[in-house]
Design a protein around this motif. Structure first.
Motif, PDB file in Angstrom:
ATOM      1  N   GLN A 108      -9.340  23.259 -22.354  1.00  0.00           N
ATOM      2  CA  GLN A 108     -10.477  23.381 -23.263  1.00  0.00           C
ATOM      3  C   GLN A 108     -10.164  22.790 -24.628  1.00  0.00           C
ATOM      4  OE1 GLN A 108     -11.462  27.540 -23.310  1.00  0.00           O
ATOM      5  NE2 GLN A 108     -12.389  27.495 -21.267  1.00  0.00           N
ATOM      6  N   ASP A 109      -8.895  22.839 -25.047  1.00  0.00           N
ATOM      7  CA  ASP A 109      -8.486  22.256 -26.329  1.00  0.00           C
ATOM      8  C   ASP A 109      -7.008  21.902 -26.243  1.00  0.00           C
ATOM      9  OD1 ASP A 109      -7.902  21.565 -28.944  1.00  0.00           O
ATOM     10  OD2 ASP A 109      -9.226  23.086 -29.805  1.00  0.00           O
ATOM     11  N   LEU A 110      -6.730  20.687 -25.805  1.00  0.00           N
ATOM     12  CA  LEU A 110      -5.349  20.255 -25.612  1.00  0.00           C
ATOM     13  C   LEU A 110      -4.583  20.175 -26.923  1.00  0.00           C
ATOM     14  CD1 LEU A 110      -5.929  17.493 -22.918  1.00  0.00           C
ATOM     15  CD2 LEU A 110      -4.779  19.679 -22.564  1.00  0.00           C
ATOM     16  N   THR A 111      -5.287  19.872 -28.012  1.00  0.00           N
ATOM     17  CA  THR A 111      -4.632  19.795 -29.316  1.00  0.00           C
ATOM     18  C   THR A 111      -4.147  21.171 -29.746  1.00  0.00           C
ATOM     19  OG1 THR A 111      -5.995  17.912 -29.985  1.00  0.00           O
ATOM     20  CG2 THR A 111      -4.926  19.153 -31.735  1.00  0.00           C
ATOM     21  N   ALA A 112      -5.024  22.167 -29.670  1.00  0.00           N
ATOM     22  CA  ALA A 112      -4.639  23.537 -30.009  1.00  0.00           C
ATOM     23  C   ALA A 112      -3.541  24.032 -29.072  1.00  0.00           C
ATOM     24  CB  ALA A 112      -5.851  24.455 -29.952  1.00  0.00           C
ATOM     25  N   PHE A 168       6.116  28.292 -15.576  1.00  0.00           N
ATOM     26  CA  PHE A 168       5.681  28.018 -16.944  1.00  0.00           C
ATOM     27  C   PHE A 168       6.241  26.718 -17.488  1.00  0.00           C
ATOM     28  CE2 PHE A 168       4.157  32.327 -16.785  1.00  0.00           C
ATOM     29  CZ  PHE A 168       3.005  32.247 -17.556  1.00  0.00           C
ATOM     30  N   SER A 169       7.392  26.296 -16.990  1.00  0.00           N
ATOM     31  CA  SER A 169       7.898  24.977 -17.378  1.00  0.00           C
ATOM     32  C   SER A 169       6.935  23.893 -16.930  1.00  0.00           C
ATOM     33  CB  SER A 169       9.281  24.732 -16.771  1.00  0.00           C
ATOM     34  OG  SER A 169      10.236  25.616 -17.307  1.00  0.00           O
ATOM     35  N   SER A 170       6.341  24.084 -15.767  1.00  0.00           N
ATOM     36  CA  SER A 170       5.364  23.121 -15.249  1.00  0.00           C
ATOM     37  C   SER A 170       4.034  23.224 -15.997  1.00  0.00           C
ATOM     38  CB  SER A 170       5.126  23.366 -13.761  1.00  0.00           C
ATOM     39  OG  SER A 170       6.318  23.244 -13.018  1.00  0.00           O
ATOM     40  N   LEU A 171       3.557  24.444 -16.188  1.00  0.00           N
ATOM     41  CA  LEU A 171       2.257  24.647 -16.833  1.00  0.00           C
ATOM     42  C   LEU A 171       2.229  24.150 -18.275  1.00  0.00           C
ATOM     43  CD1 LEU A 171       1.342  28.275 -15.637  1.00  0.00           C
ATOM     44  CD2 LEU A 171       0.194  26.152 -14.963  1.00  0.00           C
ATOM     45  N   ASN A 172       3.267  24.461 -19.020  1.00  0.00           N
ATOM     46  CA  ASN A 172       3.211  24.255 -20.460  1.00  0.00           C
ATOM     47  C   ASN A 172       3.464  22.828 -20.913  1.00  0.00           C
ATOM     48  OD1 ASN A 172       2.542  26.929 -20.722  1.00  0.00           O
ATOM     49  ND2 ASN A 172       4.614  27.609 -21.235  1.00  0.00           N
ATOM     50  N   TRP A 173       3.788  21.944 -19.966  1.00  0.00           N
ATOM     51  CA  TRP A 173       3.904  20.528 -20.306  1.00  0.00           C
ATOM     52  C   TRP A 173       2.554  19.826 -20.281  1.00  0.00           C
ATOM     53  CZ3 TRP A 173       7.293  17.379 -22.493  1.00  0.00           C
ATOM     54  CH2 TRP A 173       8.612  17.802 -22.596  1.00  0.00           C
ATOM     55  N   MET A 174       1.541  20.504 -19.796  1.00  0.00           N
ATOM     56  CA  MET A 174       0.237  19.856 -19.610  1.00  0.00           C
ATOM     57  C   MET A 174      -0.307  19.163 -20.865  1.00  0.00           C
ATOM     58  SD  MET A 174      -3.321  21.482 -18.166  1.00  0.00           S
ATOM     59  CE  MET A 174      -4.803  20.481 -18.086  1.00  0.00           C
ATOM     60  N   TRP A 177       0.951  15.491 -21.173  1.00  0.00           N
ATOM     61  CA  TRP A 177       0.727  14.399 -20.222  1.00  0.00           C
ATOM     62  C   TRP A 177      -0.690  14.320 -19.679  1.00  0.00           C
ATOM     63  CZ3 TRP A 177      -1.135  16.035 -15.620  1.00  0.00           C
ATOM     64  CH2 TRP A 177      -0.834  17.324 -15.207  1.00  0.00           C
ATOM     65  N   PHE A 178      -1.462  15.394 -19.778  1.00  0.00           N
ATOM     66  CA  PHE A 178      -2.785  15.367 -19.157  1.00  0.00           C
ATOM     67  C   PHE A 178      -3.751  14.485 -19.946  1.00  0.00           C
ATOM     68  CE2 PHE A 178      -7.118  17.124 -18.562  1.00  0.00           C
ATOM     69  CZ  PHE A 178      -7.242  16.868 -17.207  1.00  0.00           C
ATOM     70  N   ASP A 179      -4.456  13.624 -19.230  1.00  0.00           N
ATOM     71  CA  ASP A 179      -5.449  12.727 -19.835  1.00  0.00           C
ATOM     72  C   ASP A 179      -6.848  13.231 -19.478  1.00  0.00           C
ATOM     73  OD1 ASP A 179      -7.064  10.733 -20.775  1.00  0.00           O
ATOM     74  OD2 ASP A 179      -6.287   9.157 -19.463  1.00  0.00           O
ATOM     75  N   LYS A 187      -9.111  21.402 -12.817  1.00  0.00           N
ATOM     76  CA  LYS A 187      -9.089  22.234 -11.617  1.00  0.00           C
ATOM     77  C   LYS A 187      -8.254  21.586 -10.522  1.00  0.00           C
ATOM     78  CE  LYS A 187     -12.057  24.844  -8.455  1.00  0.00           C
ATOM     79  NZ  LYS A 187     -13.456  25.191  -8.096  1.00  0.00           N
ATOM     80  N   ASP A 188      -8.390  20.276 -10.360  1.00  0.00           N
ATOM     81  CA  ASP A 188      -7.581  19.562  -9.365  1.00  0.00           C
ATOM     82  C   ASP A 188      -6.091  19.652  -9.706  1.00  0.00           C
ATOM     83  OD1 ASP A 188      -9.801  18.821  -7.904  1.00  0.00           O
ATOM     84  OD2 ASP A 188      -9.992  16.855  -8.868  1.00  0.00           O
ATOM     85  N   VAL A 189      -5.785  19.501 -10.990  1.00  0.00           N
ATOM     86  CA  VAL A 189      -4.392  19.618 -11.427  1.00  0.00           C
ATOM     87  C   VAL A 189      -3.854  21.004 -11.090  1.00  0.00           C
ATOM     88  CG1 VAL A 189      -2.878  19.731 -13.447  1.00  0.00           C
ATOM     89  CG2 VAL A 189      -4.572  17.902 -13.268  1.00  0.00           C
TER      90      VAL A 189
END
Length: 204
Positions: A108-112, A168-174, A177-179, A187-189
């Motif tokens: 919802q807010d990748l910057t935040a 959480f290592s996987s989740l918190n890198w989003m 890298w997520f575009d 949802k697919d991710v």
């Protein structure tokens, strides 16, 4: 009129925010780009096109902005997991829904989200302590889901601390890298990540 890159929509969205919300959003972008410690109130005022003194009618300090970003997002994460924990579904489904909820909040807010993950260490006491306690509690709630799955026979008898740290290592890198303009939606991710993580710990 709406142009192809969605700029018009972005402008309308920003204009609909309160002035304080606009300040917080602009600050989040600067914190992500330059880091919290390297961002001054003068930098923020310049980004908003206003005098530095005018900022203080909307916000008391730079740290107040960081507190708002960190604790508001922590509340969103907790709320997303509340729904999962109270659901009458299997532990595998709870873990999947927890993963999806976490990713939805970040998307919802990748910057935040990036500020939440990387800049929280600049909170002063007692706010840093309170934030870390909230984070530990949130992580432990996922750990409890995994422990429930082990007890029920859905999951293998694994090291739950290792499992939750891997999660959480996987989740918190989003945020890194997520575009959001790419072909893959959040949802697919989330489902792909859940397939890999849950598939690795489920009993055969």
């Amino acid at each position: 009129m709406r142009n192809n890159n969605g700029y018009f929509c972005m402008m309308v969205e920003v204009e609909n925010l309160s002035r304080k919300e606009q300040v917080i959003r602009a600050a989040a972008a600067l914190f992500q780009k330059n880091g919290y410690s390297a961002t001054s109130m003068r930098d923020l005022a310049h980004a908003l096109g206003i005098e530095a003194a005018s900022l203080y009618s909307h916000i008391k300090s730079k740290e107040e902005i960081l507190q708002s970003l960190c604790f508001d997002m922590a509340a969103q994460f907790r709320a997303s997991l509340d729904k999962v924990e109270n659901s009458d579904i299997s532990y595998s489904q709870k873990l999947r829904q927890g993963i999806l909820g976490h990713i939805e909040v970040m998307a919802q807010d990748l910057t935040a989200s990036a500020v939440f993950m990387n800049e929280h260490r600049y909170l002063s006491q007692p706010y840093l302590r309170d934030f870390l306690l909230l984070r530990i509690n949130y992580i432990n709630r996922f750990k409890k889901i995994i422990e429930g799955g082990i007890a029920s026979g859905e999951f293998q008898n694994i090291d739950t601390k290792l499992a939750v740290m891997t999660l959480f290592s996987s989740l918190n890198w989003m945020p890194n890298w997520f575009d959001p303009t790419g072909l893959t939606n959040p949802k697919d991710v989330g489902n792909q990540l859940a397939d890999m993580l849950i598939g690795g710990i489920k009993t055969k």
